[in-house]
Scaffold this motif. Structure first.
Motif, PDB file in Angstrom:
ATOM      1  N   PHE A 210       0.822  -1.208   0.000  1.00 52.32           N
ATOM      2  CA  PHE A 210       0.000   0.000   0.000  1.00 52.32           C
ATOM      3  C   PHE A 210       0.860   1.264   0.000  1.00 52.32           C
ATOM      4  O   PHE A 210       0.367   2.346  -0.288  1.00 52.32           O
ATOM      5  N   ASP A 211       2.124   1.097   0.328  1.00 49.76           N
ATOM      6  CA  ASP A 211       3.061   2.217   0.277  1.00 49.76           C
ATOM      7  C   ASP A 211       3.782   2.262  -1.070  1.00 49.76           C
ATOM      8  O   ASP A 211       3.792   3.282  -1.757  1.00 49.76           O
ATOM      9  N   LYS A 212       4.337   1.120  -1.460  1.00 48.46           N
ATOM     10  CA  LYS A 212       5.122   1.078  -2.697  1.00 48.46           C
ATOM     11  C   LYS A 212       4.262   1.271  -3.948  1.00 48.46           C
ATOM     12  O   LYS A 212       4.718   1.841  -4.938  1.00 48.46           O
ATOM     13  N   PHE A 213       3.028   0.770  -3.903  1.00 52.93           N
ATOM     14  CA  PHE A 213       2.152   0.834  -5.081  1.00 52.93           C
ATOM     15  C   PHE A 213       0.815   1.461  -4.695  1.00 52.93           C
ATOM     16  O   PHE A 213      -0.250   0.931  -4.991  1.00 52.93           O
ATOM     17  N   ARG A 214       0.890   2.619  -4.024  1.00 51.96           N
ATOM     18  CA  ARG A 214      -0.318   3.193  -3.424  1.00 51.96           C
ATOM     19  C   ARG A 214      -1.379   3.549  -4.456  1.00 51.96           C
ATOM     20  O   ARG A 214      -2.571   3.403  -4.187  1.00 51.96           O
ATOM     21  N   ASP A 215      -0.982   4.018  -5.643  1.00 54.94           N
ATOM     22  CA  ASP A 215      -1.976   4.391  -6.654  1.00 54.94           C
ATOM     23  C   ASP A 215      -2.809   3.190  -7.085  1.00 54.94           C
ATOM     24  O   ASP A 215      -3.999   3.316  -7.387  1.00 54.94           O
ATOM     25  N   ALA A 216      -2.184   2.008  -7.102  1.00 59.14           N
ATOM     26  CA  ALA A 216      -2.893   0.805  -7.542  1.00 59.14           C
ATOM     27  C   ALA A 216      -3.655   0.124  -6.410  1.00 59.14           C
ATOM     28  O   ALA A 216      -4.690  -0.505  -6.658  1.00 59.14           O
ATOM     29  N   HIS A 217      -3.164   0.242  -5.172  1.00 57.10           N
ATOM     30  CA  HIS A 217      -3.699  -0.609  -4.108  1.00 57.10           C
ATOM     31  C   HIS A 217      -4.347   0.123  -2.932  1.00 57.10           C
ATOM     32  O   HIS A 217      -5.166  -0.477  -2.226  1.00 57.10           O
ATOM     33  N   LEU A 218      -3.978   1.370  -2.702  1.00 59.27           N
ATOM     34  CA  LEU A 218      -4.457   2.008  -1.477  1.00 59.27           C
ATOM     35  C   LEU A 218      -5.976   2.183  -1.475  1.00 59.27           C
ATOM     36  O   LEU A 218      -6.618   1.991  -0.434  1.00 59.27           O
ATOM     37  N   GLY A 219      -6.559   2.497  -2.616  1.00 57.35           N
ATOM     38  CA  GLY A 219      -8.001   2.703  -2.670  1.00 57.35           C
ATOM     39  C   GLY A 219      -8.792   1.475  -2.267  1.00 57.35           C
ATOM     40  O   GLY A 219      -9.674   1.536  -1.411  1.00 57.35           O
ATOM     41  N   TRP A 220      -8.485   0.334  -2.901  1.00 58.79           N
ATOM     42  CA  TRP A 220      -9.255  -0.866  -2.558  1.00 58.79           C
ATOM     43  C   TRP A 220      -8.923  -1.347  -1.148  1.00 58.79           C
ATOM     44  O   TRP A 220      -9.781  -1.928  -0.460  1.00 58.79           O
ATOM     45  N   GLY A 221      -7.671  -1.104  -0.689  1.00 58.24           N
ATOM     46  CA  GLY A 221      -7.325  -1.490   0.677  1.00 58.24           C
ATOM     47  C   GLY A 221      -8.145  -0.740   1.704  1.00 58.24           C
ATOM     48  O   GLY A 221      -8.665  -1.328   2.659  1.00 58.24           O
ATOM     49  N   LEU A 222      -8.283   0.561   1.512  1.00 59.68           N
ATOM     50  CA  LEU A 222      -9.101   1.351   2.425  1.00 59.68           C
ATOM     51  C   LEU A 222     -10.560   0.933   2.363  1.00 59.68           C
ATOM     52  O   LEU A 222     -11.258   0.899   3.387  1.00 59.68           O
ATOM     53  N   ALA A 223     -11.036   0.594   1.164  1.00 61.95           N
ATOM     54  CA  ALA A 223     -12.417   0.128   1.031  1.00 61.95           C
ATOM     55  C   ALA A 223     -12.631  -1.172   1.787  1.00 61.95           C
ATOM     56  O   ALA A 223     -13.667  -1.371   2.438  1.00 61.95           O
ATOM     57  N   GLU A 224     -11.651  -2.066   1.728  1.00 61.74           N
ATOM     58  CA  GLU A 224     -11.784  -3.350   2.421  1.00 61.74           C
ATOM     59  C   GLU A 224     -11.828  -3.159   3.938  1.00 61.74           C
ATOM     60  O   GLU A 224     -12.659  -3.755   4.614  1.00 61.74           O
ATOM     61  N   VAL A 225     -10.919  -2.349   4.481  1.00 69.08           N
ATOM     62  CA  VAL A 225     -10.890  -2.222   5.939  1.00 69.08           C
ATOM     63  C   VAL A 225     -12.095  -1.458   6.467  1.00 69.08           C
ATOM     64  O   VAL A 225     -12.415  -1.551   7.659  1.00 69.08           O
ATOM     65  N   SER A 226     -12.801  -0.711   5.599  1.00 72.03           N
ATOM     66  CA  SER A 226     -13.968   0.042   6.048  1.00 72.03           C
ATOM     67  C   SER A 226     -15.272  -0.730   5.855  1.00 72.03           C
ATOM     68  O   SER A 226     -16.341  -0.249   6.243  1.00 72.03           O
ATOM     69  N   ALA A 227     -15.193  -1.919   5.297  1.00 72.49           N
ATOM     70  CA  ALA A 227     -16.398  -2.643   4.919  1.00 72.49           C
ATOM     71  C   ALA A 227     -16.955  -3.490   6.044  1.00 72.49           C
ATOM     72  O   ALA A 227     -17.463  -4.574   5.837  1.00 72.49           O
ATOM     73  N   THR A 228     -16.857  -3.020   7.272  1.00 66.85           N
ATOM     74  CA  THR A 228     -17.370  -3.735   8.439  1.00 66.85           C
ATOM     75  C   THR A 228     -17.575  -2.748   9.568  1.00 66.85           C
ATOM     76  O   THR A 228     -16.987  -1.674   9.578  1.00 66.85           O
ATOM     77  N   SER A 229     -18.402  -3.108  10.523  1.00 62.41           N
ATOM     78  CA  SER A 229     -18.601  -2.251  11.677  1.00 62.41           C
ATOM     79  C   SER A 229     -17.398  -2.323  12.626  1.00 62.41           C
ATOM     80  O   SER A 229     -17.229  -1.460  13.484  1.00 62.41           O
TER      81      SER A 229
END
Length: 236
Positions: A210-229
């Motif tokens: 998420f650091d080295k390839f943030r443009d490709a991965h940071l968006g979906w990573g943040l979406a995944e960690v937010s997809a729960t209460s």
């Protein structure tokens, strides 16, 4: 990145390391939750770790502390002993910045016994800070220093197999029961994020991708960690 990803940016944190410890106070003051790693997994260097501690102290306390100020939480010297050597006891340190989650004590990857040895050697130097203990392969047999002063976090380290083991899950749930922050290291895929969420006790994760390839991965990573209460913090 926080502005770019709008509401998902609330899940964005920082995992600082000896190689990337600059602007720590600015990051904390900007409202980001921050954990501090020690680079043991990739490039452990004792000298750089000591420099990092000084940088953390300057950010939190405005100066590099003296050795006896660091060990005071572990073993307090009686006032009469200070008087005998012509000194006064150190003043209590101010509270940590509320956004500083943990500082990892030096560890040995994938080896719980060696990690305990290194913990014993280094923990006294950093016990004035909120500490993270790295849980490595064989931790159940080796033991966890649950009662160490200022232990605040369990860092899920170790080999991939051990990180996904029932033993690791049980240790982390016990840590959560004791009120500790639980952090998952090396979490770079959707499957791994969902596994961490499924444990029901993990508070934050990091992944170098998420650091080295943030443009490709940071968006979906943040979406995944937010997809729960149960909220996670993603540390690039």
């Amino acid at each position: 990145c926080r502005a770019q990803y709008a509401e998902l940016g609330a899940h964005l944190g920082r995992l600082a390391r000896p190689r990337h410890i600059g602007r720590l106070l600015e990051t904390l003051d900007a409202g980001f939750l921050v954990g501090v790693d020690n680079d043991a997994f990739s490039d452990w260097n004792a000298e750089r770790f000591c420099v990092q501690i000084g940088r953390i102290e300057k950010a939190l306390f405005g100066r590099v502390l003296r050795p006896w100020e660091r060990v005071d939480p572990v073993a307090t010297i009686p006032p009469e002993s200070w008087a005998l050597i012509g000194m006064t006891p150190p003043a209590p340190l101010p509270a940590w910045h509320p956004n500083l989650l943990f500082v990892t004590v030096p560890d040995v990857p994938c080896d719980a016994r060696a990690t305990l040895d290194r913990f014993a050697a280094w923990a006294g130097m950093v016990s004035h800070l909120p500490l993270a203990f790295c849980v490595q392969d064989g931790a159940e047999a080796a033991g966890i220093p649950w009662d160490w002063p200022n232990l605040r976090c369990l860092f899920m380290a170790g080999s991939t197999g051990y990180k996904l083991s029932q033993e690791m899950a049980d240790i982390c749930r016990e840590g959560k029961r004791r009120g500790l922050w639980i952090h998952g290291g090396r979490v770079n895929t959707r499957r791994r994020i969902r596994y961490m969420l499924g444990l029901g006790c993990v508070d934050s994760v990091d992944g170098s991708g998420f650091d080295k390839f943030r443009d490709a991965h940071l968006g979906w990573g943040l979406a995944e960690v937010s997809a729960t209460s149960y909220q996670l913090v993603l540390g690039p």
